[in-house]
Each structure stands twice: as structure tokens, then as C-alpha cells.
Design an enzyme around this catalytic site. Structure first.
Site, PDB file in Angstrom:
ATOM      1  N   HIS A   1      -3.768  -3.175   0.952  1.00 56.66           N
ATOM      2  CA  HIS A   1      -2.999  -1.957   1.184  1.00 56.66           C
ATOM      3  C   HIS A   1      -1.790  -2.182   2.086  1.00 56.66           C
ATOM      4  O   HIS A   1      -0.818  -1.444   2.021  1.00 56.66           O
ATOM      5  CB  HIS A   1      -3.906  -0.832   1.678  1.00 56.66           C
ATOM      6  CG  HIS A   1      -4.666  -0.231   0.549  1.00 56.66           C
ATOM      7  ND1 HIS A   1      -5.891  -0.701   0.163  1.00 56.66           N
ATOM      8  CD2 HIS A   1      -4.327   0.728  -0.345  1.00 56.66           C
ATOM      9  CE1 HIS A   1      -6.291  -0.037  -0.896  1.00 56.66           C
ATOM     10  NE2 HIS A   1      -5.363   0.839  -1.234  1.00 56.66           N
TER      11      HIS A   1
ATOM     12  N   GLU B   1      -9.782   3.793 -13.258  1.00 54.01           N
ATOM     13  CA  GLU B   1      -9.713   2.532 -12.511  1.00 54.01           C
ATOM     14  C   GLU B   1     -11.045   1.797 -12.506  1.00 54.01           C
ATOM     15  O   GLU B   1     -11.227   0.839 -11.767  1.00 54.01           O
ATOM     16  CB  GLU B   1      -9.191   2.754 -11.074  1.00 54.01           C
ATOM     17  CG  GLU B   1      -9.924   3.791 -10.271  1.00 54.01           C
ATOM     18  CD  GLU B   1      -9.318   4.021  -8.883  1.00 54.01           C
ATOM     19  OE1 GLU B   1      -8.510   3.203  -8.410  1.00 54.01           O
ATOM     20  OE2 GLU B   1      -9.689   5.037  -8.257  1.00 54.01           O
TER      21      GLU B   1
ATOM     22  N   ASP C   1      -7.525  -1.461  -8.916  1.00 58.68           N
ATOM     23  CA  ASP C   1      -8.983  -1.500  -8.960  1.00 58.68           C
ATOM     24  C   ASP C   1      -9.484  -1.861 -10.352  1.00 58.68           C
ATOM     25  O   ASP C   1     -10.484  -2.560 -10.482  1.00 58.68           O
ATOM     26  CB  ASP C   1      -9.568  -0.157  -8.503  1.00 58.68           C
ATOM     27  CG  ASP C   1      -9.629  -0.087  -6.984  1.00 58.68           C
ATOM     28  OD1 ASP C   1     -10.022  -1.093  -6.359  1.00 58.68           O
ATOM     29  OD2 ASP C   1      -9.259   0.953  -6.414  1.00 58.68           O
TER      30      ASP C   1
ATOM     31  N   CYS D   1      -0.480   4.243 -12.148  1.00 56.08           N
ATOM     32  CA  CYS D   1      -0.028   4.330 -10.754  1.00 56.08           C
ATOM     33  C   CYS D   1      -0.418   3.092  -9.952  1.00 56.08           C
ATOM     34  O   CYS D   1      -0.118   2.989  -8.774  1.00 56.08           O
ATOM     35  CB  CYS D   1      -0.543   5.599 -10.081  1.00 56.08           C
ATOM     36  SG  CYS D   1      -2.330   5.645  -9.950  1.00 56.08           S
TER      37      CYS D   1
HETATM   38  C1  PEP Z   1      -5.368   1.434  -7.972  1.00 56.01           C
HETATM   39  O1  PEP Z   1      -6.544   1.096  -7.767  1.00 56.01           O
HETATM   40  O2  PEP Z   1      -4.657   0.905  -8.846  1.00 56.01           O
HETATM   41  C2  PEP Z   1      -4.750   2.505  -7.157  1.00 56.01           C
HETATM   42  C3  PEP Z   1      -3.576   2.994  -7.464  1.00 56.01           C
HETATM   43  O3  PEP Z   1      -5.423   2.935  -6.053  1.00 56.01           O
HETATM   44  P1  PEP Z   1      -5.528   2.103  -4.688  1.00 56.01           P
HETATM   45  O4  PEP Z   1      -4.627   0.919  -4.801  1.00 56.01           O
HETATM   46  O5  PEP Z   1      -5.149   3.011  -3.585  1.00 56.01           O
HETATM   47  O6  PEP Z   1      -6.979   1.734  -4.667  1.00 56.01           O
HETATM   48 MG    MG Z   2      -7.803   2.357  -6.556  1.00 51.98          MG
END
Ligand code: PEP
Ligand code: MG
Length: 547
Positions: free
Chosen positions: A188, A429, A453, A500
Site C-alpha cells: 500500500h 478480487e 488481490d 480499480c
Molecule cells: C485490489 O485488490 O486490486 C484493490 C484495488 O484493493 P486494495 O489494493 O486496496 O486491496
Molecule cells: Mg483488494
């Protein structure tokens, strides 16, 4: 000059002072000194600097969070002037003839213990404050620039690793670039660097000591390098490269205001991913058509208590109003795995990525979930809010969400509180959600594919494990087929599907996504205009015929 090579998270060039980010408490060594008076002067100087920093923090907090919350910095200033605290430090330096750092650390421990043992709750809390002010002095004495000391000028942050909770606390205006020794491309912190559109490197074997701290550094996102203490020639070359970068960005700005439509008339929505309302400025600058992913858990990570309904409502309302009728997709709390919040008091888990996270927490702690839903429903009276649920694996989960949503609606109606009707979508995901996407599509308004994910769970690769970066193949045919299946199933049910996850911003795949019929790409704000450029230059039917 020293050069260290890492893995690039975001392109671009940053030039500035390196600030080594030190975690937690400072390391203090006991050292005999010849001149105790000199140590006392060092302490006095550090104290004066600490008071100055606290005044700055007070002023900033007063502007941003109001007087009540700023008051703590005033209390800290007063504590630094406390006679008992100061006499103890001076006395230890003089009688033991030792360094100021040790005297401050010893005094901090003694005073903290003393406060902690008091009966009065208010005094008990002062234990943390005395530690805090002492940490600040120690950081200044060490000549370092720990988070506690606060940065005085925009800097390149070099750290061992940064947890999401640490990253959110950094003053973003002061961060030119992130460089970490550990951390994977999909962590992140990496995502945050992309959101902020600043050059960043992970997995960089750079020493975290005075050989880098305070020196001038250059981070080159394109080559994945950081230059420490660069020679004149490198500095000049990089300055020139930075200028070219800026010019390219300016050129892209000419694409602002244009529709995202291909040469053969196919339209796509280009939205932005954000984690904080402070990101809204870059969202507008880069002409996003909406917000495709607001990672609401960052609101929780920034706090040391559950954010109240009112606190959340104000934030969601502000985003909705600022986006002025454009769609704002707010993802419900996705805490757990690498995003840990102390006050959630979660038990240790052997496999946190496969554990108690996201919707699983919300469904088992409906009081936390309902607070967020109430805030979201209320805020949607002020703009076009859509709610998106993470980590879905089954239709059953969606039905349980619908039941809780119905309760929230009924409660708000009964209480006569104004609310809107947000669209309801889910993240795809998990491999289970892909397989069930035909059924899931009948239950919701939209899909958004979380490729970060989805890749982790499909390829059985921990997205946090830097050793596995070479195996984390986001172009794996399994992932691409899954995206195509999800889009097809969405369209069969008459809903739209977007991406996303980070893959959505992969410009080598933009044409492929268009060919698959992906309706929306939600990417870091800095990637919107480069993708718009590709969309405008693509003929989808020709691309399909040639692939
Ligand atoms: C993902 O898993 O692609 C996502 C957009 O969520 P995060 O990266 O916050 O887990
Ligand atoms: Mg995710």
C-alpha cells in the site's frame, strides 16, 4: 557519490535532501563526556528547536483541526519548560558526566514511570506525553529527522519499510519521494506513492544511517536508482531530465477536457483512485471523470479510535460535493491483512491475507459496518456516491449486506434523517467472485475488478512478499481471462464493469482492456491523461483484428 538500485514504483525524478525515517524509539547509547557544560548547551539548543517545532505543529493543527485538538502541542511546549524535568536532565549530565541523549532518555523513563504509577487518570496519560517530548529532543540531538521531529523541508524519505498507518501520518507536502529497503511493488505504500504521483522505489539496499541522512539525493523512477550525494555532472543531467519530464506532463495537460473516446467511437470512463480527501486536488487537476476507488480504510488508519458517523459523514460529503455530481465510489472498510488498526484489537493470525479482513469484519461486527453505511447514505444526499464492497466471495455475502443496508435505510427513515440512494457495487478480487460473477451481477449495480488481490489469490502469491515480485505476473493469461469473463457476465446482466487494481493503469494493456469491453479504468490520478492519450489514438476494431 553512491548509487543504489531498487524496484521502481512510479516514474519521474525527485531531487532533494534525504531524510532517513526512523521508526519508534531512538537508539540511545551511554557515553562519557569531557565537557559536561557543552552537553548541557547541546540539550538547551535541542530544547529550543523542539519548542519551535511544537509551535509550528500547533499553528498547523490550529488551521487544520481546530483549537481543541491543537492544544496538545501547547501542553508539550509547557512540559519542555518544566523545572523538574530540566533539572533532572542537567543533574544527570553533570553528576555522571555523560551525554545529553542518555540523560534525556533516562529522565524520560523515570518520569514516565512516575506518571504511570499515579492514581489520577489524567496524570497517567502524561507518561505518553513525556516520552513523546523526549523522543523529539532525542531526534534533534541525533541530528536525524524522525517522523516525531517533523520535516522542515520537502525531503526524500528513506526507510526500512513503511506500514500504511505510518505513511498516512507523514506530511504529504513534505514528501518528494519514498525509497524503502523492503516493501513490495504491490504494497500500500507503493500504491500511495502512485496516488501522489511521486517517484518511489522499493527493495533498495540503501544504508539507513548518516551516510545517507541529510545528504542530497536524486531518485530516478525510470532507472530505479537513488544517487546519494551526486557529483555535479549527474546532478546537472538529472535536472535536465526532470525538466523534460515536466514538459511531457504539460503536453498531457492539453488533453484536459477531452472525452475518453476511441477513433471508432468506443467510450470508457477514466476515474481516479484515492485514499484521502487531500488527494482531491490532483484528481481535479488530472481531469478524472469520477472517483473509482476511495479506500475508506485510510480514514480508520489515520485515527486512534473508530471514526464516528459524523466524522465520516463530513469526509464523504466533502468528496461528493467537491466532485460536483461526478460518480464517487467509496469502498467500505478494507481493514486487515497488511492494514492493521490497533483499536480493532484483532487477534494474531497465521495467514492474515487469507484471514479476518474487509467485508468479513463488517459482516461479523455490524455495529462498525452500520456506522459507515449510515454516513455513506447520508452523504449521498450531497452528490453521486456509490458504495462498493470488498473481498466478496459469494452471493450469500451480498444478500447479508443487502439485509444490513435495508436496516440502515429503515433506521434513517424512522429517525427522519435525510439520505440519498447510492449505487451498490462489489469488488471482484477473489477467484470465487469471478466464477460466480454471472450470479453476482444480478444482485448489484456494477463490478470493479481488484487486480491486486485477484492476482494474489489466483497465483497464490503474497502481494507483500518482495521475494515473489518476479513471480507476480499480473499479465498472467489466467488474470486476463478472468477480467474478460467478468466483463462478459456484467454485460449479460446489463451492468458495467471496471478495473480499480493497479493493472488498470498498465498502459501496455489499455488497448486490450478496450477490446475486452472494460467500461471503466480507475487509476492513480497521474495516470489518467497518459491513458486518455492511448484511448484517443486507438481503433478498437482494428486492434482486435490485428491481435
Ligand atoms: C485490489 O485488490 O486490486 C484493490 C484495488 O484493493 P486494495 O489494493 O486496496 O486491496
Ligand atoms: Mg483488494
Amino acid at each position: 557519490m553512491h548509487i543504489y538500485e531498487g524496484k521502481s514504483v512510479f516514474n519521474g525524478i525527485a531531487i532533494g535532501k534525504i531524510s532517513v525515517y526512523k521508526k519508534g524509539e531512538q537508539q540511545v547509547k551511554r557515553r562519557k563526556v569531557d565537557d559536561a557544560e557543552r552537553e548541557i548547551t547541546r540539550y538547551e539548543d535541542a530544547k529550543a528547536e523542539a519548542i519551535r517545532q511544537l509551535q509550528n505543529l500547533y499553528d498547523k493543527a490550529l488551521r487544520e483541526v481546530g483549537e481543541a485538538n491543537a492544544a496538545i502541542f501547547e501542553v508539550h511546549q509547557m512540559m519542555l519548560e518544566d523545572d523538574d524535568y530540566n533539572s533532572s536532565i542537567e543533574n544527570i549530565i553533570r553528576t555522571q558526566e555523560i551525554n545529553a541523549e542518555y540523560a534525556v532518555a533516562a529522565t524520560a523513563d523515570n518520569f514516565a514511570q512516575m506518571f504511570a504509577s499515579m492514581d489520577d487518570d489524567y496524570m497517567k496519560e502524561r507518561a505518553a506525553d513525556v516520552k513523546d517530548i523526549s523522543e523529539r529532543i532525542l531526534a534533534i540531538l541525533n541530528g536525524g529527522s524522525s517522523e516525531n521531529a517533523g520535516m522542515k523541508e520537502p525531503s526524500i524519505i528513506v526507510a526500512d519499510d513503511l506500514a500504511p498507518s505510518e505513511t498516512v501520518q507523514l506530511d504529504k507536502d513534505m514528501v518528494l519521494s519514498f525509497v524503502t529497503v523492503h516493501g513490495s511493488l504491490n504494497s500500500h505504500t507503493a500504491i500511495l506513492a502512485r496516488t501522489m504521483a511521486i517517484p518511489a522505489l522499493v527493495g533498495t539496499p540503501i544504508p539507513l544511517d548518516e551516510s545517507a541522512d541529510g545528504k542530497i539525493g536524486i531518485v530516478d523512477g525510470a532507472s530505479g536508482r537513488i544517487y546519494v550525494d551526486p557529483d555535479e555532472e549527474t546532478l546537472a543531467q538529472m535536472k535536465e531530465k526532470k525538466e523534460e519530464d515536466l514538459k511531457r506532463k504539460e503536453l498531457l495537460l492539453t488533453l484536459k477536457g477531452k472525452e475518453n473516446v476511441t477513433l471508432d467511437g468506443k467510450k470508457v470512463m477514466l476515474y481516479a483512485n484515492i485514499g484521502n480527501i487531500k488527494d482531491l486536488a490532483t484528481v481535479l487537476q488530472n481531469d478524472a471523470g469520477g472517483i473509482g476507488l476511495f479506500r475508506s480504510e485510510f480514514i480508520y488508519l489515520e485515527k486512534d479510535h473508530y471514526p464516528t458517523e459524523e466524522e465520516q459523514f463530513q469526509i464523504y460529503k466533502q468528496v461528493a460535493e467537491t466532485m460536483a455530481g461526478k460518480r464517487v465510489i467509496i469502498r467500505t472498510l478494507d481493514i486487515g491483512a497488511d492494514k492493521q488498526c490497533d483499536y480493532f484489537e484483532m487477534e494474531h493470525e497465521e495467514n492474515p491475507a487469507l484471514g479476518y479482513r474487509a467485508i468479513r469484519i463488517c459482516l461479523t461486527r455490524p455495529e462498525v459496518f452500520k456506522t459507515q453505511l449510515r454516513a455513506l447514505f447520508r452523504a449521498s444526499a450531497y452528490g453521486k456516491i456509490a458504495i462498493m464492497y470488498p473481498m466478496i466471495t459469494s452471493v450469500k455475502e451480498v444478500k447479508r449486506i443487502q439485509e444490513i443496508v435495508a436496516l440502515v435505510r429503515a433506521e434513517l427513515t424512522e429517525q427522519g434523517i435525510e439520505f440519498g440512494e447510492p449505487e451498490q457495487g462489489i469488488m471482484i478480487e477473489t477467484p470465487a467472485a469471478v466464477v460466480m460473477s454471472d450470479e453476482l451481477a444480478k444482485e448489484v449495480d456494477f463490478f470493479s475488478i481488484g487486480t491486486n488481490d485477484l492476482t494474489q489469490y489466483t497465483l497464490a502469491i503474497d502481494r507483500q512478499n518482495t521475494k515473489l515480485d518476479e513471480f507476480y505476473d499480473s499479465h498472467h493469461p489466467a488474470i486476463l481471462r478472468m477480467i474478460s469473463t467478468v466483463v462478459e457476465n456484467a454485460h449479460k446482466a446489463g451492468i458495467w464493469a471496471g478495473i480499480c487494481g493497479e493493472l488498470g493503469a498498465d498502459q501496455t494493456l489499455t488497448q486490450e482492456f478496450l477490446a475486452m469491453g472494460v467500461d471503466e479504468l480507475s487509476v492513480s490520478p497521474g495516470s489518467i491523461l497518459p491513458i486518455r492519450k492511448i484511448v484517443l489514438e486507438t481503433n478498437v476494431e482494428e486492434y482486435k483484428a490485428g491481435r
